[in-house]
Write a protein that holds these residues in place. Structure first.
Motif, PDB file in Angstrom:
ATOM      1  N   ARG A  11     -15.502  14.234   2.347  1.00  0.00           N
ATOM      2  CA  ARG A  11     -14.378  14.373   1.419  1.00  0.00           C
ATOM      3  C   ARG A  11     -13.158  13.641   1.964  1.00  0.00           C
ATOM      4  NH1 ARG A  11      -9.809  17.919   0.501  1.00  0.00           N
ATOM      5  NH2 ARG A  11     -10.238  19.163   2.351  1.00  0.00           N
ATOM      6  N   PRO A  12     -12.897  12.432   1.451  1.00  0.00           N
ATOM      7  CA  PRO A  12     -11.675  11.748   1.875  1.00  0.00           C
ATOM      8  C   PRO A  12     -10.454  12.573   1.456  1.00  0.00           C
ATOM      9  CG  PRO A  12     -13.166  10.218   0.778  1.00  0.00           C
ATOM     10  CD  PRO A  12     -13.697  11.602   0.538  1.00  0.00           C
ATOM     11  N   ILE A  13      -9.579  12.860   2.410  1.00  0.00           N
ATOM     12  CA  ILE A  13      -8.321  13.544   2.099  1.00  0.00           C
ATOM     13  C   ILE A  13      -7.232  12.491   1.894  1.00  0.00           C
ATOM     14  CG2 ILE A  13      -6.572  15.166   2.975  1.00  0.00           C
ATOM     15  CD1 ILE A  13      -8.905  16.515   4.552  1.00  0.00           C
ATOM     16  N   THR A  14      -7.278  11.416   2.696  1.00  0.00           N
ATOM     17  CA  THR A  14      -6.473  10.240   2.373  1.00  0.00           C
ATOM     18  C   THR A  14      -7.387   9.264   1.636  1.00  0.00           C
ATOM     19  OG1 THR A  14      -6.974   9.368   4.583  1.00  0.00           O
ATOM     20  CG2 THR A  14      -4.809  10.345   4.279  1.00  0.00           C
ATOM     21  N   LEU A  15      -7.006   8.933   0.400  1.00  0.00           N
ATOM     22  CA  LEU A  15      -7.793   7.946  -0.362  1.00  0.00           C
ATOM     23  C   LEU A  15      -7.398   6.551   0.091  1.00  0.00           C
ATOM     24  CD1 LEU A  15      -7.627   9.572  -3.901  1.00  0.00           C
ATOM     25  CD2 LEU A  15      -9.301   9.915  -2.083  1.00  0.00           C
ATOM     26  N   TRP A  16      -6.120   6.377   0.444  1.00  0.00           N
ATOM     27  CA  TRP A  16      -5.679   5.250   1.259  1.00  0.00           C
ATOM     28  C   TRP A  16      -4.800   5.822   2.346  1.00  0.00           C
ATOM     29  CZ3 TRP A  16      -1.894   2.985   3.882  1.00  0.00           C
ATOM     30  CH2 TRP A  16      -2.248   1.785   4.536  1.00  0.00           C
ATOM     31  N   PRO A  17      -5.039   5.559   3.614  1.00  0.00           N
ATOM     32  CA  PRO A  17      -6.183   4.791   4.137  1.00  0.00           C
ATOM     33  C   PRO A  17      -7.522   5.522   3.943  1.00  0.00           C
ATOM     34  CG  PRO A  17      -4.859   5.750   5.932  1.00  0.00           C
ATOM     35  CD  PRO A  17      -4.105   6.006   4.678  1.00  0.00           C
ATOM     36  N   ARG A  35       0.855  -1.185   0.000  1.00  0.00           N
ATOM     37  CA  ARG A  35       0.000   0.000   0.000  1.00  0.00           C
ATOM     38  C   ARG A  35       0.878   1.218   0.000  1.00  0.00           C
ATOM     39  NH1 ARG A  35      -5.508  -0.910  -0.712  1.00  0.00           N
ATOM     40  NH2 ARG A  35      -6.219  -2.605   0.622  1.00  0.00           N
ATOM     41  N   MET A  36       0.371   2.308  -0.461  1.00  0.00           N
ATOM     42  CA  MET A  36       1.031   3.580  -0.175  1.00  0.00           C
ATOM     43  C   MET A  36      -0.010   4.589   0.250  1.00  0.00           C
ATOM     44  SD  MET A  36       2.261   4.827  -3.901  1.00  0.00           S
ATOM     45  CE  MET A  36       1.230   4.598  -5.333  1.00  0.00           C
ATOM     46  N   VAL A  37       0.425   5.547   1.051  1.00  0.00           N
ATOM     47  CA  VAL A  37      -0.492   6.603   1.490  1.00  0.00           C
ATOM     48  C   VAL A  37      -0.808   7.461   0.274  1.00  0.00           C
ATOM     49  CG1 VAL A  37      -0.753   8.596   3.017  1.00  0.00           C
ATOM     50  CG2 VAL A  37       0.507   6.571   3.798  1.00  0.00           C
ATOM     51  N   VAL A  38      -2.093   7.739   0.057  1.00  0.00           N
ATOM     52  CA  VAL A  38      -2.500   8.571  -1.087  1.00  0.00           C
ATOM     53  C   VAL A  38      -3.261   9.786  -0.574  1.00  0.00           C
ATOM     54  CG1 VAL A  38      -3.733   8.641  -3.282  1.00  0.00           C
ATOM     55  CG2 VAL A  38      -2.694   6.495  -2.524  1.00  0.00           C
ATOM     56  N   LEU A  39      -2.702  10.958  -0.809  1.00  0.00           N
ATOM     57  CA  LEU A  39      -3.317  12.201  -0.339  1.00  0.00           C
ATOM     58  C   LEU A  39      -3.939  12.944  -1.522  1.00  0.00           C
ATOM     59  CD1 LEU A  39      -0.270  13.207   1.844  1.00  0.00           C
ATOM     60  CD2 LEU A  39      -2.510  12.631   2.767  1.00  0.00           C
ATOM     61  N   ALA A  40      -5.171  13.437  -1.319  1.00  0.00           N
ATOM     62  CA  ALA A  40      -5.896  14.070  -2.424  1.00  0.00           C
ATOM     63  C   ALA A  40      -6.301  15.499  -2.076  1.00  0.00           C
ATOM     64  CB  ALA A  40      -7.144  13.245  -2.762  1.00  0.00           C
TER      65      ALA A  40
END
Lengths: 351, 177
Positions: A280-286, A135-140
């Motif tokens: 509004r997800p700011i991290t898409l993962w997690p 996984r990687m952290v995904v910021l949007a």
């Protein structure tokens, strides 16, 4: 905070990275994010860092692997087709637990597709675009100001957990200019990088950075360690914005630039007596599953609005686990969902 | 003024992006919410360079405009393309030195300014966009002239600051046209 200045999203990415202590950038030009490289090319020499326009995206990501192995703050950036090329090295870096920041200013796909804004790389970013259980952290980010803040955070998260961290924006965010205020001093997480391969000076055992574990027992153990780390990240780093959700008739899930459009929709809908909430997800993962669970029984329905054929909507469904109906509205190919069509969809759902 | 949605359009080299950036900067200095989005996609082909600018009292949603309250058209292809984007009651500003047809719509306010001619008379063709911008801020109240001057100081590199008095003169001519 300093003075507010008007800056392009792509330039803010590079400026934020420099402020966060990134001194090495490797990339290859592609619309709509080339200004990231422009800015680094101009500024990096002033900081005594390294800017290399690599021979390809693949080479650039492998250079990131090298610099991160030596303990440096490093990043690369690209747009969708270029990010696809980087996937092999991304998987290697994930296995080797290398901290680095990858920026994807998404354009419309599949294939070479088009150059306009899209969110069609959600699956690739959040579900593992490369091979293996990583996984990687995904910021949007959804504004230029937030883009700045999240790029700085991305470097800190990467160092804190020895993980890859992706910024997922879109062509609109990369190209637009908005006001941005930089802080006088960035908060920088100082990691102990005793694991880095910086030369032993004959004073210690050598460190090793690797992504190959031939012995299955050792590889399983390594995987379990990675999974434990991902759980820790999920616990500590999940970020979400909720807006207008209490007592909402319908809750919209949207991230990045699309969430901005929803905020306008909320105002217009209010005039018709419809209360629209926004998660509004700011991290898409997690993914902020707990927030969806919390509001699961508040509205009559949920609606995921995306610039894709329906990708995040799957995580919304998983999070709600059948407790509420989930609808979807998406545009593709670089088309942007309009306020009008979103509002029509909301009316139709609530009818 | 709640929100003004502006499309600037013309040939590359007419200062279309510069005009958009300037009004965005001025609006930001005046403590308004602003966004500036240049055209970078296929819409750049076919004779127009354009940008979308929003100046608003409230936070801005989409920076991409599907319709506009103001269109500034500095050549014929721009008028042909963006006249239809205007909302009823919207403002259309046309550089009549270069556009050889009259706007067709009757439900909008039209201002035809011979901006390129005026700029030529002033001795610098590059001022045509500022003349147009003068009329734009006069008719919309998007930003004040004072903040355009402050914006110029931010947008122009220092070595070009000597141009600012002349730019302001061109702006005033536009405002009073």
């Amino acid at each position: 905070m300093g003075e507010k200045i008007l800056m392009k999203g792509n330039e803010v990415i590079a400026e934020a990275a420099l402020r966060a202590g990134c001194r090495h950038y490797f990339g290859y030009p592609i619309t709509p994010q080339t200004e990231v490289a422009h800015y680094f090319a101009k500024k990096m020499p002033e900081y005594g860092g390294t800017f290399i326009q690599a021979e390809s995206e693949i080479a650039a990501m492998n250079m990131v692997y090298g610099a991160a192995s030596a303990g440096a703050r490093v990043m690369t950036s690209s747009s969708s087709p270029g990010i696809s090329l980087k996937q092999e090295a991304i998987s290697y870096a994930a296995c080797a637990e290398l901290p680095a920041v990858i920026v994807n200013i998404v354009r419309a796909g599949p294939g070479l597709g088009g150059i306009l804004a899209s969110q069609c790389d959600y699956f690739q970013s959040t579900k593992g675009g490369g091979h293996g259980d990583y996984r990687m952290v995904v910021l949007a980010p959804s504004s230029v100001q937030e883009l700045y803040e999240l790029v700085v955070d991305a470097f800190n998260i990467a160092d804190r957990y020895r993980t890859l961290c992706m910024i997922m924006g879109d062509g609109m965010l990369g190209q637009m200019m908005e006001g941005v205020e930089f802080s006088d001093q960035e908060e920088i997480f100082k990691a102990d990088k005793g694991w880095a391969v910086t030369g032993t000076g004959m004073t210690r055992e050598n460190n090793m950075i690797t992504s190959i574990y031939i012995d299955p027992e050792i590889l399983e153990k390594h995987n379990l360690k990675l999974q434990a780390k991902y759980r820790e990240i999920t616990e500590n780093e999940t970020r979400v914005e909720t807006y207008n959700c209490d007592g909402a008739d319908i809750i919209v899930a949207a991230y990045g630039t699309v969430a901005r459009i929803i905020k306008n929709v909320i105002k217009t809908a209010e005039k018709e007596g419809i209360k629209v909430g926004l998660i509004r997800p700011i991290t898409l993962w997690p993914f902020p599953t707990a927030t969806f669970e919390k509001y699961a029984e508040v509205p009559k329905a949920f609606l995921s609005v995306e610039m894709s054929a329906g990708q995040m909507v799957e995580d919304v469904r998983l999070s709600l686990n059948g407790k509420s109906p989930v609808h979807f509205l998406g545009r593709m190919g670089g088309m942007i969902p309009t306020q009008k069509e979103i509002l029509e969809k909301i009316r139709e759902i609530l009818k | 003024m709640a929100q003004i949605d502006i499309i600037f359009s013309g040939f590359g080299g007419q200062g279309i992006q510069a005009a958009g950036k300037l009004i965005a900067y001025a609006g930001m200095l005046e403590n308004k919410h602003v966004s500036f989005l240049p055209s970078y996609g296929p819409e750049m082909r076919g004779g127009t360079s354009n940008c979308h600018v929003i100046v608003s009292d409230d936070p801005i949603g989409s920076p991409i405009l599907n319709s506009a309250t103001v269109v500034m058209a500095m050549n014929r292809p721009s008028l042909d393309k963006f006249e239809k984007y205007l909302e009823p009651g919207g403002i259309l500003l046309v550089d009549s030195s270069l556009v050889n047809r009259r706007p067709e719509r009757k439900d909008i306010r039209v201002f035809e300014i011979p901006a390129t001619q005026i700029a030529s008379d002033l001795g610098n063709l590059a001022f045509a966009n500022i003349v147009m911008l003068g009329k734009l801020i006069h008719e919309t109240g998007a930003v004040s002239a004072e903040y355009i001057e402050k914006g110029l100081k931010k947008v122009l590199p220092e070595r070009k600051h000597y141009l600012i008095p002349d730019e302001m003169k061109a702006l005033k001519i536009g405002m009073e046209y």
